[in-house]
Design a protein around this motif. Structure first.
Motif, PDB file in Angstrom:
ATOM      1  N   THR A 293     -13.997 -25.868 -14.651  1.00  0.00           N
ATOM      2  CA  THR A 293     -12.952 -25.004 -14.097  1.00  0.00           C
ATOM      3  C   THR A 293     -12.886 -25.170 -12.586  1.00  0.00           C
ATOM      4  OG1 THR A 293     -14.455 -23.132 -13.809  1.00  0.00           O
ATOM      5  CG2 THR A 293     -13.308 -23.297 -15.932  1.00  0.00           C
ATOM      6  N   ILE A 294     -11.874 -24.566 -12.005  1.00  0.00           N
ATOM      7  CA  ILE A 294     -11.686 -24.597 -10.556  1.00  0.00           C
ATOM      8  C   ILE A 294     -11.152 -23.241 -10.109  1.00  0.00           C
ATOM      9  CG2 ILE A 294      -9.309 -25.506 -10.617  1.00  0.00           C
ATOM     10  CD1 ILE A 294     -10.281 -27.390  -8.237  1.00  0.00           C
TER      11      ILE A 294
ATOM     12  N   VAL B 292      -7.968 -22.534 -14.284  1.00  0.00           N
ATOM     13  CA  VAL B 292      -8.163 -21.941 -12.961  1.00  0.00           C
ATOM     14  C   VAL B 292      -8.671 -20.512 -13.154  1.00  0.00           C
ATOM     15  CG1 VAL B 292      -7.088 -21.385 -10.759  1.00  0.00           C
ATOM     16  CG2 VAL B 292      -6.274 -23.369 -12.058  1.00  0.00           C
ATOM     17  N   LEU B 293      -9.870 -20.266 -12.625  1.00  0.00           N
ATOM     18  CA  LEU B 293     -10.490 -18.952 -12.739  1.00  0.00           C
ATOM     19  C   LEU B 293     -10.616 -18.323 -11.359  1.00  0.00           C
ATOM     20  CD1 LEU B 293     -13.459 -19.586 -15.218  1.00  0.00           C
ATOM     21  CD2 LEU B 293     -11.192 -18.723 -15.732  1.00  0.00           C
TER      22      LEU B 293
ATOM     23  N   LEU C  62      -9.049 -15.687 -15.900  1.00  0.00           N
ATOM     24  CA  LEU C  62      -8.178 -16.829 -16.120  1.00  0.00           C
ATOM     25  C   LEU C  62      -6.812 -16.564 -15.498  1.00  0.00           C
ATOM     26  CD1 LEU C  62      -8.034 -19.558 -17.549  1.00  0.00           C
ATOM     27  CD2 LEU C  62      -7.403 -18.344 -19.630  1.00  0.00           C
ATOM     28  N   VAL C  63      -6.417 -17.394 -14.518  1.00  0.00           N
ATOM     29  CA  VAL C  63      -5.146 -17.170 -13.820  1.00  0.00           C
ATOM     30  C   VAL C  63      -4.173 -18.348 -13.921  1.00  0.00           C
ATOM     31  CG1 VAL C  63      -6.072 -15.476 -12.195  1.00  0.00           C
ATOM     32  CG2 VAL C  63      -6.121 -17.912 -11.589  1.00  0.00           C
ATOM     33  N   GLY C  64      -4.646 -19.486 -14.436  1.00  0.00           N
ATOM     34  CA  GLY C  64      -3.761 -20.626 -14.533  1.00  0.00           C
ATOM     35  C   GLY C  64      -4.460 -21.855 -15.041  1.00  0.00           C
ATOM     36  N   ILE C  65      -3.732 -22.960 -14.956  1.00  0.00           N
ATOM     37  CA  ILE C  65      -4.264 -24.272 -15.338  1.00  0.00           C
ATOM     38  C   ILE C  65      -3.630 -25.302 -14.422  1.00  0.00           C
ATOM     39  CG2 ILE C  65      -2.497 -24.670 -17.104  1.00  0.00           C
ATOM     40  CD1 ILE C  65      -4.724 -26.044 -18.800  1.00  0.00           C
ATOM     41  N   ILE C  66      -4.389 -26.313 -14.087  1.00  0.00           N
ATOM     42  CA  ILE C  66      -3.854 -27.413 -13.284  1.00  0.00           C
ATOM     43  C   ILE C  66      -4.155 -28.700 -14.033  1.00  0.00           C
ATOM     44  CG2 ILE C  66      -5.917 -27.584 -11.818  1.00  0.00           C
ATOM     45  CD1 ILE C  66      -3.965 -28.306  -9.490  1.00  0.00           C
TER      46      ILE C  66
END
Length: 138
Positions: free
Chosen positions: A93-94, A117-118, A123-127
């Motif tokens: 994660t990032i 994206v943590l 959990l707030v998103g994904i890239i």
């Protein structure tokens, strides 16, 4: 070429994420992959990230005969597997305040296509690599 590698992950990440539960069957994943432009599903349990199910993981778990004339009952039963049986556990994660350079380095280092994206464990998103590529050509 003047690329700003200090752009934050939060500036280009996708905040519209799709999650599935650990015990969801692959039929749920199939429905999402067939109808939405997502290639990575985040697997949660009690609102905590537990894994990631890529479309590639999903396809690898299915019988190659699904949907064709040779499909048997045993083939269609592969769709009854649970997400936790085929997901990648403990995904890399990032954080949203990290740079796209750091994101790119993680993707390459681990040979993966996306990073959940943590923000402080939430959990707030994904890239994805495609998000990074778009940032480079924009």
């Amino acid at each position: 070429m003047d690329i700003n590698l200090n752009i934050r992950v939060s500036d280009i990440m996708t905040s519209r994420i799709v999650t599935i539960e650990m015990d969801d069957r692959l039929t749920v994943a199939k429905e999402i992959f067939d109808n939405a432009p997502f290639h990575h599903l985040l697997v949660i349990e009690h609102n905590k990230l537990r894994g990631i199910l890529s479309e590639r993981d999903y396809l690898r778990a299915l019988s190659p005969n699904i949907g064709n004339i040779n499909e048997t009952e045993r083939d269609s039963e592969t769709l009854q597997k649970r997400a936790h049986q085929v997901m990648t556990r403990s995904p890399v994660t990032i954080a949203p305040n990290q740079t796209i350079k750091q994101a790119g380095e993680l993707l390459l280092q681990h040979d993966i296509g996306s990073l959940p994206v943590l923000d402080k464990g939430k959990l707030v998103g994904i890239i994805t690599w495609k998000d990074l590529l778009k940032a480079f050509v924009a």
